[in-house]
Motif scaffolding. Structure first.
Motif, PDB file in Angstrom:
ATOM      1  N   PHE A  50       5.072  25.377  32.375  1.00 35.56           N
ATOM      2  CA  PHE A  50       4.800  26.140  33.596  1.00 35.56           C
ATOM      3  C   PHE A  50       4.000  25.292  34.588  1.00 35.56           C
ATOM      4  O   PHE A  50       4.296  25.256  35.785  1.00 35.56           O
ATOM      5  CB  PHE A  50       4.017  27.413  33.269  1.00 35.56           C
ATOM      6  N   LEU A  51       2.967  24.622  34.069  1.00 39.86           N
ATOM      7  CA  LEU A  51       2.121  23.804  34.938  1.00 39.86           C
ATOM      8  C   LEU A  51       2.886  22.583  35.441  1.00 39.86           C
ATOM      9  O   LEU A  51       2.756  22.189  36.598  1.00 39.86           O
ATOM     10  CB  LEU A  51       0.858  23.372  34.195  1.00 39.86           C
ATOM     11  N   ASP A  52       3.708  22.010  34.578  1.00 34.59           N
ATOM     12  CA  ASP A  52       4.491  20.850  34.968  1.00 34.59           C
ATOM     13  C   ASP A  52       5.466  21.196  36.096  1.00 34.59           C
ATOM     14  O   ASP A  52       5.610  20.465  37.070  1.00 34.59           O
ATOM     15  CB  ASP A  52       5.262  20.327  33.755  1.00 34.59           C
ATOM     16  N   HIS A  53       6.124  22.334  35.976  1.00 36.47           N
ATOM     17  CA  HIS A  53       7.066  22.772  37.009  1.00 36.47           C
ATOM     18  C   HIS A  53       6.337  23.029  38.330  1.00 36.47           C
ATOM     19  O   HIS A  53       6.807  22.650  39.405  1.00 36.47           O
ATOM     20  CB  HIS A  53       7.787  24.040  36.547  1.00 36.47           C
ATOM     21  N   ALA A  54       5.173  23.684  38.236  1.00 37.46           N
ATOM     22  CA  ALA A  54       4.383  23.959  39.440  1.00 37.46           C
ATOM     23  C   ALA A  54       3.929  22.658  40.096  1.00 37.46           C
ATOM     24  O   ALA A  54       3.955  22.525  41.322  1.00 37.46           O
ATOM     25  CB  ALA A  54       3.185  24.831  39.094  1.00 37.46           C
ATOM     26  N   GLN A  55       3.510  21.682  39.272  1.00 35.38           N
ATOM     27  CA  GLN A  55       3.047  20.397  39.808  1.00 35.38           C
ATOM     28  C   GLN A  55       4.180  19.649  40.491  1.00 35.38           C
ATOM     29  O   GLN A  55       4.005  19.070  41.569  1.00 35.38           O
ATOM     30  CB  GLN A  55       2.468  19.545  38.677  1.00 35.38           C
ATOM     31  N   ASP A  56       5.375  19.657  39.876  1.00 35.81           N
ATOM     32  CA  ASP A  56       6.527  18.977  40.481  1.00 35.81           C
ATOM     33  C   ASP A  56       6.863  19.573  41.846  1.00 35.81           C
ATOM     34  O   ASP A  56       7.110  18.853  42.816  1.00 35.81           O
ATOM     35  CB  ASP A  56       7.748  19.090  39.555  1.00 35.81           C
ATOM     36  N   THR A  57       6.882  20.911  41.910  1.00 41.00           N
ATOM     37  CA  THR A  57       7.210  21.589  43.167  1.00 41.00           C
ATOM     38  C   THR A  57       6.147  21.314  44.222  1.00 41.00           C
ATOM     39  O   THR A  57       6.451  21.055  45.390  1.00 41.00           O
ATOM     40  CB  THR A  57       7.351  23.098  42.943  1.00 41.00           C
ATOM     41  N   PHE A  58       4.884  21.374  43.802  1.00 46.00           N
ATOM     42  CA  PHE A  58       3.770  21.126  44.720  1.00 46.00           C
ATOM     43  C   PHE A  58       3.829  19.703  45.281  1.00 46.00           C
ATOM     44  O   PHE A  58       3.671  19.486  46.492  1.00 46.00           O
ATOM     45  CB  PHE A  58       2.447  21.355  43.991  1.00 46.00           C
ATOM     46  N   ASP A  59       4.066  18.723  44.399  1.00 54.94           N
ATOM     47  CA  ASP A  59       4.128  17.325  44.838  1.00 54.94           C
ATOM     48  C   ASP A  59       5.284  17.107  45.811  1.00 54.94           C
ATOM     49  O   ASP A  59       5.162  16.342  46.771  1.00 54.94           O
ATOM     50  CB  ASP A  59       4.285  16.403  43.628  1.00 54.94           C
ATOM     51  N   LEU A  60       6.406  17.772  45.560  1.00 56.68           N
ATOM     52  CA  LEU A  60       7.576  17.634  46.431  1.00 56.68           C
ATOM     53  C   LEU A  60       7.274  18.123  47.845  1.00 56.68           C
ATOM     54  O   LEU A  60       7.592  17.456  48.839  1.00 56.68           O
ATOM     55  CB  LEU A  60       8.749  18.427  45.850  1.00 56.68           C
ATOM     56  N   VAL A  61       6.622  19.284  47.935  1.00 57.86           N
ATOM     57  CA  VAL A  61       6.291  19.853  49.243  1.00 57.86           C
ATOM     58  C   VAL A  61       5.230  19.000  49.948  1.00 57.86           C
ATOM     59  O   VAL A  61       5.322  18.751  51.158  1.00 57.86           O
ATOM     60  CB  VAL A  61       5.812  21.311  49.086  1.00 57.86           C
ATOM     61  N   GLN A  62       4.217  18.548  49.180  1.00 49.58           N
ATOM     62  CA  GLN A  62       3.162  17.730  49.770  1.00 49.58           C
ATOM     63  C   GLN A  62       3.719  16.429  50.349  1.00 49.58           C
ATOM     64  O   GLN A  62       3.236  15.928  51.366  1.00 49.58           O
ATOM     65  CB  GLN A  62       2.088  17.408  48.726  1.00 49.58           C
ATOM     66  N   ALA A  63       4.733  15.872  49.676  1.00 46.30           N
ATOM     67  CA  ALA A  63       5.339  14.624  50.145  1.00 46.30           C
ATOM     68  C   ALA A  63       6.393  14.878  51.224  1.00 46.30           C
ATOM     69  O   ALA A  63       7.025  13.933  51.685  1.00 46.30           O
ATOM     70  CB  ALA A  63       5.966  13.881  48.972  1.00 46.30           C
ATOM     71  N   ARG A  64       6.591  16.146  51.582  1.00 49.19           N
ATOM     72  CA  ARG A  64       7.542  16.551  52.613  1.00 49.19           C
ATOM     73  C   ARG A  64       8.954  16.075  52.270  1.00 49.19           C
ATOM     74  O   ARG A  64       9.711  15.611  53.129  1.00 49.19           O
ATOM     75  CB  ARG A  64       7.108  16.016  53.987  1.00 49.19           C
ATOM     76  N   ARG A  65       9.285  16.188  50.957  1.00 55.24           N
ATOM     77  CA  ARG A  65      10.598  15.782  50.494  1.00 55.24           C
ATOM     78  C   ARG A  65      11.463  16.981  50.098  1.00 55.24           C
ATOM     79  O   ARG A  65      12.525  16.817  49.500  1.00 55.24           O
ATOM     80  CB  ARG A  65      10.461  14.830  49.303  1.00 55.24           C
TER      81      ARG A  65
END
Length: 291
Positions: free
Chosen positions: A229-244
């Protein structure tokens, strides 16, 4: 306001609990001896961030990150709070406040602490805390909140796509003299939510649920699932933060016109003046630089 990572992690966990409750309803519905459990669980709903007033002070309110409450119950039985590692002490205070403001009717507070990397290559530790009301008998009854570990039970090993069992989840346990101690959990452990964590005991009795069934597990979250759950949330968060993240791109020279009280004619005139100025700037590099 919780960050995107904070909110995504909490949402993933509540979704997992909700799915397991639905599975428990289907299982308990098959037998007459457990049909009352199924009926009770059908009336349990995720109440998310609804404000909860203290029983002795309506001005004292709290809004949980997520919660589960049985219909007609004054307070949610299960509370979920998520925080970053800088706020572990505040998680303890928040959990204690939930128990006190509800007069012990909040039966379980799950605290999820997301590890924070203070410096590059630093080791990140994620933690899980569980608090429950505890009654002590002195000269008068005393209500306290106690950090417990009896919600940990063995489960079969699970394999995840990124070997997430290496994530360092810790359970907070109560050691001698009431001091907090920590230990690393293993892949074969899970966080178990019993029936009695979802509502006051008087409600369970009203549903005709026998006392021997109060501790029946209705959801069990493996450490591997928490890590996923945390891994999925982190991946999504990093994607948005990187504007990708995926998005639609506006055509060139698109005018973004905000709502205005001006007439359509006035707006068209403003657009024409804006276009004229833009064309002028395009033909004069010096003015464009100043602009």
């Amino acid at each position: 306001m919780p960050s995107n990572l904070h909110g995504l992690f909490t949402k993933n966990i509540t979704h997992g609990i909700h799915n397991q409750i639905n599975a428990a309803i289907a299982k308990f519905s098959k037998s007459s001896s457990t049909s009352s459990l199924a009926q009770f669980l059908r009336d349990v709903e995720e109440t998310t961030t609804s404000d909860v007033e203290a029983s002795d002070n309506p001005r004292h309110r709290r809004s949980p990150d997520a919660s589960f409450c049985c219909n007609w119950a004054q307070f949610p039985g299960l509370i979920i709070e998520t925080a970053y590692s800088q706020g572990s002490k505040s998680l303890r205070r928040v959990a204690d406040d939930w128990v006190m403001l509800s007069d012990g009717n909040v039966k379980m507070v799950i605290g999820l602490e997301i590890g924070y990397r203070a410096r590059k290559n630093a080791k990140v530790i994620d933690k899980v805390f569980v608090w429950e009301p505890n009654w002590k008998t002195e000269n008068v009854p005393v209500l306290t909140s106690e950090c417990t570990v009896n919600k940990v039970s063995p489960i079969s090993s699970l394999v995840t796509r990124r070997e997430l069992w290496n994530t360092r989840f810790l359970f907070n346990i109560t050691a001698v003299h009431g001091l907090d101690a920590q230990r690393q959990v293993t892949i074969n452990e899970a966080l178990t939510i019993p029936l009695c964590a979802l509502a006051p005991l008087v409600m369970l009795e009203n549903y005709g649920i026998h006392k021997s069934q109060h501790s029946t597990p209705v959801a069990s979250i493996p450490m591997t699932a928490l890590a996923a759950f945390l891994d999925h949330a982190q991946d999504t968060f990093d994607l948005v933060q990187a504007r990708r993240g995926y998005k639609e791109v506006l055509p060139p020279q698109t005018i973004k016109r905000r709502w205005s009280s001006s007439s359509e004619e006035d707006l068209r005139e403003q657009d024409a003046r804006r276009e004229e100025l833009w064309n002028l700037l395009q033909g004069n590099p010096e003015m464009k630089l100043l602009w």
